[in-house]
Design a protein around this motif. Structure first.
Motif, PDB file in Angstrom:
ATOM      1  N   THR A   1       3.763  65.018  18.788  1.00 55.72           N
ATOM      2  CA  THR A   1       2.480  64.942  18.099  1.00 55.72           C
ATOM      3  C   THR A   1       1.780  63.641  18.480  1.00 55.72           C
ATOM      4  OG1 THR A   1       3.269  66.249  16.241  1.00 55.72           O
ATOM      5  CG2 THR A   1       1.360  64.869  15.845  1.00 55.72           C
ATOM      6  N   LEU A   2       2.529  62.550  18.467  1.00 53.78           N
ATOM      7  CA  LEU A   2       1.948  61.252  18.829  1.00 53.78           C
ATOM      8  C   LEU A   2       1.552  61.210  20.302  1.00 53.78           C
ATOM      9  CD1 LEU A   2       4.335  58.923  16.810  1.00 53.78           C
ATOM     10  CD2 LEU A   2       2.048  59.733  16.178  1.00 53.78           C
ATOM     11  N   LEU A   3       2.341  61.838  21.165  1.00 48.86           N
ATOM     12  CA  LEU A   3       1.981  61.922  22.586  1.00 48.86           C
ATOM     13  C   LEU A   3       0.684  62.702  22.756  1.00 48.86           C
ATOM     14  CD1 LEU A   3       2.633  61.547  25.618  1.00 48.86           C
ATOM     15  CD2 LEU A   3       3.973  63.654  25.465  1.00 48.86           C
ATOM     16  N   GLY A   4       0.563  63.831  22.063  1.00 42.11           N
ATOM     17  CA  GLY A   4      -0.663  64.632  22.130  1.00 42.11           C
ATOM     18  C   GLY A   4      -1.860  63.845  21.627  1.00 42.11           C
ATOM     19  N   LEU A   5      -1.691  63.093  20.529  1.00 39.60           N
ATOM     20  CA  LEU A   5      -2.789  62.269  20.012  1.00 39.60           C
ATOM     21  C   LEU A   5      -3.189  61.196  21.018  1.00 39.60           C
ATOM     22  CD1 LEU A   5      -1.831  61.745  16.271  1.00 39.60           C
ATOM     23  CD2 LEU A   5      -3.748  63.041  17.181  1.00 39.60           C
ATOM     24  N   GLY A   6      -2.200  60.556  21.625  1.00 40.35           N
ATOM     25  CA  GLY A   6      -2.498  59.543  22.632  1.00 40.35           C
ATOM     26  C   GLY A   6      -3.265  60.126  23.808  1.00 40.35           C
ATOM     27  N   ASN A   7      -2.841  61.300  24.258  1.00 43.14           N
ATOM     28  CA  ASN A   7      -3.561  61.963  25.348  1.00 43.14           C
ATOM     29  C   ASN A   7      -4.977  62.330  24.917  1.00 43.14           C
ATOM     30  OD1 ASN A   7      -1.311  61.806  26.978  1.00 43.14           O
ATOM     31  ND2 ASN A   7      -0.641  63.886  26.559  1.00 43.14           N
ATOM     32  N   GLY A   8      -5.129  62.794  23.685  1.00 43.87           N
ATOM     33  CA  GLY A   8      -6.445  63.197  23.193  1.00 43.87           C
ATOM     34  C   GLY A   8      -7.419  62.030  23.076  1.00 43.87           C
ATOM     35  N   TYR A   9      -6.922  60.870  22.686  1.00 40.85           N
ATOM     36  CA  TYR A   9      -7.786  59.697  22.573  1.00 40.85           C
ATOM     37  C   TYR A   9      -8.112  59.092  23.931  1.00 40.85           C
ATOM     38  CZ  TYR A   9      -7.982  59.115  17.522  1.00 40.85           C
ATOM     39  OH  TYR A   9      -8.256  59.281  16.192  1.00 40.85           O
ATOM     40  N   ARG A  10      -7.202  59.217  24.868  1.00 42.40           N
ATOM     41  CA  ARG A  10      -7.359  58.533  26.149  1.00 42.40           C
ATOM     42  C   ARG A  10      -8.053  59.376  27.216  1.00 42.40           C
ATOM     43  NH1 ARG A  10      -2.895  54.933  28.854  1.00 42.40           N
ATOM     44  NH2 ARG A  10      -3.594  53.773  27.078  1.00 42.40           N
ATOM     45  N   LEU A  11      -7.823  60.702  27.220  1.00 41.42           N
ATOM     46  CA  LEU A  11      -8.263  61.541  28.329  1.00 41.42           C
ATOM     47  C   LEU A  11      -9.417  62.450  27.923  1.00 41.42           C
ATOM     48  CD1 LEU A  11      -4.671  62.614  29.413  1.00 41.42           C
ATOM     49  CD2 LEU A  11      -6.037  60.774  30.406  1.00 41.42           C
ATOM     50  N   SER A  12     -10.067  63.026  28.924  1.00 37.83           N
ATOM     51  CA  SER A  12     -11.141  63.989  28.653  1.00 37.83           C
ATOM     52  C   SER A  12     -10.539  65.293  28.132  1.00 37.83           C
ATOM     53  CB  SER A  12     -11.934  64.260  29.934  1.00 37.83           C
ATOM     54  OG  SER A  12     -11.138  64.999  30.847  1.00 37.83           O
ATOM     55  N   THR A  13     -11.398  66.177  27.663  1.00 36.84           N
ATOM     56  CA  THR A  13     -10.930  67.433  27.080  1.00 36.84           C
ATOM     57  C   THR A  13     -10.135  68.259  28.077  1.00 36.84           C
ATOM     58  OG1 THR A  13     -12.873  67.449  25.649  1.00 36.84           O
ATOM     59  CG2 THR A  13     -11.688  69.524  25.885  1.00 36.84           C
ATOM     60  N   GLN A  14     -10.673  68.438  29.277  1.00 41.20           N
ATOM     61  CA  GLN A  14      -9.992  69.248  30.286  1.00 41.20           C
ATOM     62  C   GLN A  14      -8.696  68.600  30.743  1.00 41.20           C
ATOM     63  OE1 GLN A  14     -13.182  69.497  33.060  1.00 41.20           O
ATOM     64  NE2 GLN A  14     -13.919  71.457  32.240  1.00 41.20           N
ATOM     65  N   THR A  15      -8.740  67.301  30.954  1.00 42.84           N
ATOM     66  CA  THR A  15      -7.542  66.596  31.408  1.00 42.84           C
ATOM     67  C   THR A  15      -6.468  66.607  30.329  1.00 42.84           C
ATOM     68  OG1 THR A  15      -8.979  65.172  32.720  1.00 42.84           O
ATOM     69  CG2 THR A  15      -6.717  64.444  32.415  1.00 42.84           C
ATOM     70  N   THR A  16      -6.862  66.480  29.069  1.00 38.80           N
ATOM     71  CA  THR A  16      -5.889  66.507  27.977  1.00 38.80           C
ATOM     72  C   THR A  16      -5.140  67.827  27.953  1.00 38.80           C
ATOM     73  OG1 THR A  16      -7.227  65.018  26.632  1.00 38.80           O
ATOM     74  CG2 THR A  16      -5.590  66.318  25.474  1.00 38.80           C
ATOM     75  N   GLY A  17      -5.856  68.930  28.097  1.00 36.69           N
ATOM     76  CA  GLY A  17      -5.205  70.241  28.113  1.00 36.69           C
ATOM     77  C   GLY A  17      -4.187  70.366  29.233  1.00 36.69           C
ATOM     78  N   VAL A  18      -4.539  69.892  30.413  1.00 33.16           N
ATOM     79  CA  VAL A  18      -3.638  69.993  31.570  1.00 33.16           C
ATOM     80  C   VAL A  18      -2.437  69.071  31.378  1.00 33.16           C
ATOM     81  CG1 VAL A  18      -3.444  69.553  34.047  1.00 33.16           C
ATOM     82  CG2 VAL A  18      -5.465  70.705  33.134  1.00 33.16           C
ATOM     83  N   VAL A  19      -2.681  67.835  30.960  1.00 32.92           N
ATOM     84  CA  VAL A  19      -1.585  66.874  30.770  1.00 32.92           C
ATOM     85  C   VAL A  19      -0.643  67.353  29.672  1.00 32.92           C
ATOM     86  CG1 VAL A  19      -1.046  64.513  30.027  1.00 32.92           C
ATOM     87  CG2 VAL A  19      -2.839  64.910  31.706  1.00 32.92           C
ATOM     88  N   ASN A  20      -1.191  67.892  28.588  1.00 35.80           N
ATOM     89  CA  ASN A  20      -0.341  68.406  27.508  1.00 35.80           C
ATOM     90  C   ASN A  20       0.479  69.598  27.982  1.00 35.80           C
ATOM     91  OD1 ASN A  20      -1.139  66.445  25.710  1.00 35.80           O
ATOM     92  ND2 ASN A  20      -2.596  67.738  24.660  1.00 35.80           N
ATOM     93  N   LEU A  21      -0.098  70.448  28.815  1.00 35.38           N
ATOM     94  CA  LEU A  21       0.653  71.579  29.371  1.00 35.38           C
ATOM     95  C   LEU A  21       1.807  71.085  30.237  1.00 35.38           C
ATOM     96  CD1 LEU A  21       0.960  74.642  29.799  1.00 35.38           C
ATOM     97  CD2 LEU A  21      -0.570  74.399  31.745  1.00 35.38           C
ATOM     98  N   VAL A  22       1.540  70.094  31.079  1.00 29.64           N
ATOM     99  CA  VAL A  22       2.582  69.529  31.937  1.00 29.64           C
ATOM    100  C   VAL A  22       3.679  68.890  31.089  1.00 29.64           C
ATOM    101  CG1 VAL A  22       3.050  67.733  33.657  1.00 29.64           C
ATOM    102  CG2 VAL A  22       1.091  69.243  33.933  1.00 29.64           C
ATOM    103  N   CYS A  23       3.275  68.174  30.031  1.00 24.66           N
ATOM    104  CA  CYS A  23       4.269  67.578  29.122  1.00 24.66           C
ATOM    105  C   CYS A  23       5.114  68.653  28.455  1.00 24.66           C
ATOM    106  CB  CYS A  23       3.571  66.735  28.049  1.00 24.66           C
ATOM    107  SG  CYS A  23       2.823  65.221  28.669  1.00 24.66           S
ATOM    108  N   ASN A  24       4.503  69.730  28.051  1.00 24.37           N
ATOM    109  CA  ASN A  24       5.232  70.832  27.396  1.00 24.37           C
ATOM    110  C   ASN A  24       6.205  71.486  28.376  1.00 24.37           C
ATOM    111  OD1 ASN A  24       6.032  72.579  25.419  1.00 24.37           O
ATOM    112  ND2 ASN A  24       4.173  73.772  25.392  1.00 24.37           N
ATOM    113  N   LEU A  25       5.761  71.714  29.584  1.00 21.68           N
ATOM    114  CA  LEU A  25       6.636  72.332  30.578  1.00 21.68           C
ATOM    115  C   LEU A  25       7.770  71.398  30.981  1.00 21.68           C
ATOM    116  CD1 LEU A  25       4.046  74.145  32.861  1.00 21.68           C
ATOM    117  CD2 LEU A  25       5.566  75.153  31.152  1.00 21.68           C
ATOM    118  N   GLY A  26       7.470  70.106  31.044  1.00 16.42           N
ATOM    119  CA  GLY A  26       8.505  69.126  31.396  1.00 16.42           C
ATOM    120  C   GLY A  26       9.579  69.055  30.345  1.00 16.42           C
TER     121      GLY A  26
END
Length: 169
Positions: free
Chosen positions: A144-169
């Motif tokens: 949850t904290l990782l997702g929040l950090g990504n959401g505050y730091r990255l753009s909407t499209q990039t956040t979705g992709v980075v969160n997907l990669v984190c989930n798959l990893g």
């Protein structure tokens, strides 16, 4: 802050995409994979438990990371800027988002555990069900904290992709 937390939880749970992909998809994948194991011959109880725990964790992590995607969308739409005009302190907004993430993982976990119990007849002691729910819930907090950090730091499209990669990893 409690009113804002309730608003965010209701808003997330009303989103059809979240319900389908955050709750329904882990249950469907669990039922599919467990039926493949059953069709393969030997039904071992530990295999059913492992599949159930794995899919519950998958659902919890996906739901936890999705908080960041929603945050990035709100940031791009100007909702966070609007919140700065209210008496709600920024630290409380972040805390409410973190609490929202910890609340919305529970439906995914509970849905998979219920499918395991009701459909595949996974038998555990009551304390094991409680421990399993608690450990999966606590284990999703860093994501949850990782997702929040990504959401505050990255753009909407990039956040979705980075969160997907984190989930798959």
């Amino acid at each position: 802050m409690i009113a804002y937390l309730r608003l965010e939880v209701r808003r997330t749970l009303r989103d059809a995409g979240f319900v389908i992909f955050g709750i329904g998809m882990p249950v469907a994948m669990y039922l599919l994979f467990s039926n493949l194991v059953l069709d393969g011959g030997g039904q071992r109880p530990e295999t059913m438990v492992s599949l159930m725990v794995g899919m519950a964790a998958y659902g919890a992590l996906g739901s936890a990371l999705s908080v960041g995607t929603g945050l990035a969308e709100d940031r791009s739409l100007g909702w966070l800027r609007q919140l700065r005009l209210t008496p709600l302190a920024p630290s409380r907004v972040v805390a409410a988002r973190a609490l929202t993430g910890s609340v919305i993982v529970l439906p995914a976990i509970v849905a998979v555990l219920l499918a395991g119990r009701l459909v595949n007849h996974v038998a555990l002691a009551p304390w094991q069900w409680g421990a399993l729910l608690g450990l999966l819930w606590l284990g999703s907090a860093p994501f949850t904290l990782l997702g929040l950090g990504n959401g505050y730091r990255l753009s909407t499209q990039t956040t979705g992709v980075v969160n997907l990669v984190c989930n798959l990893g």
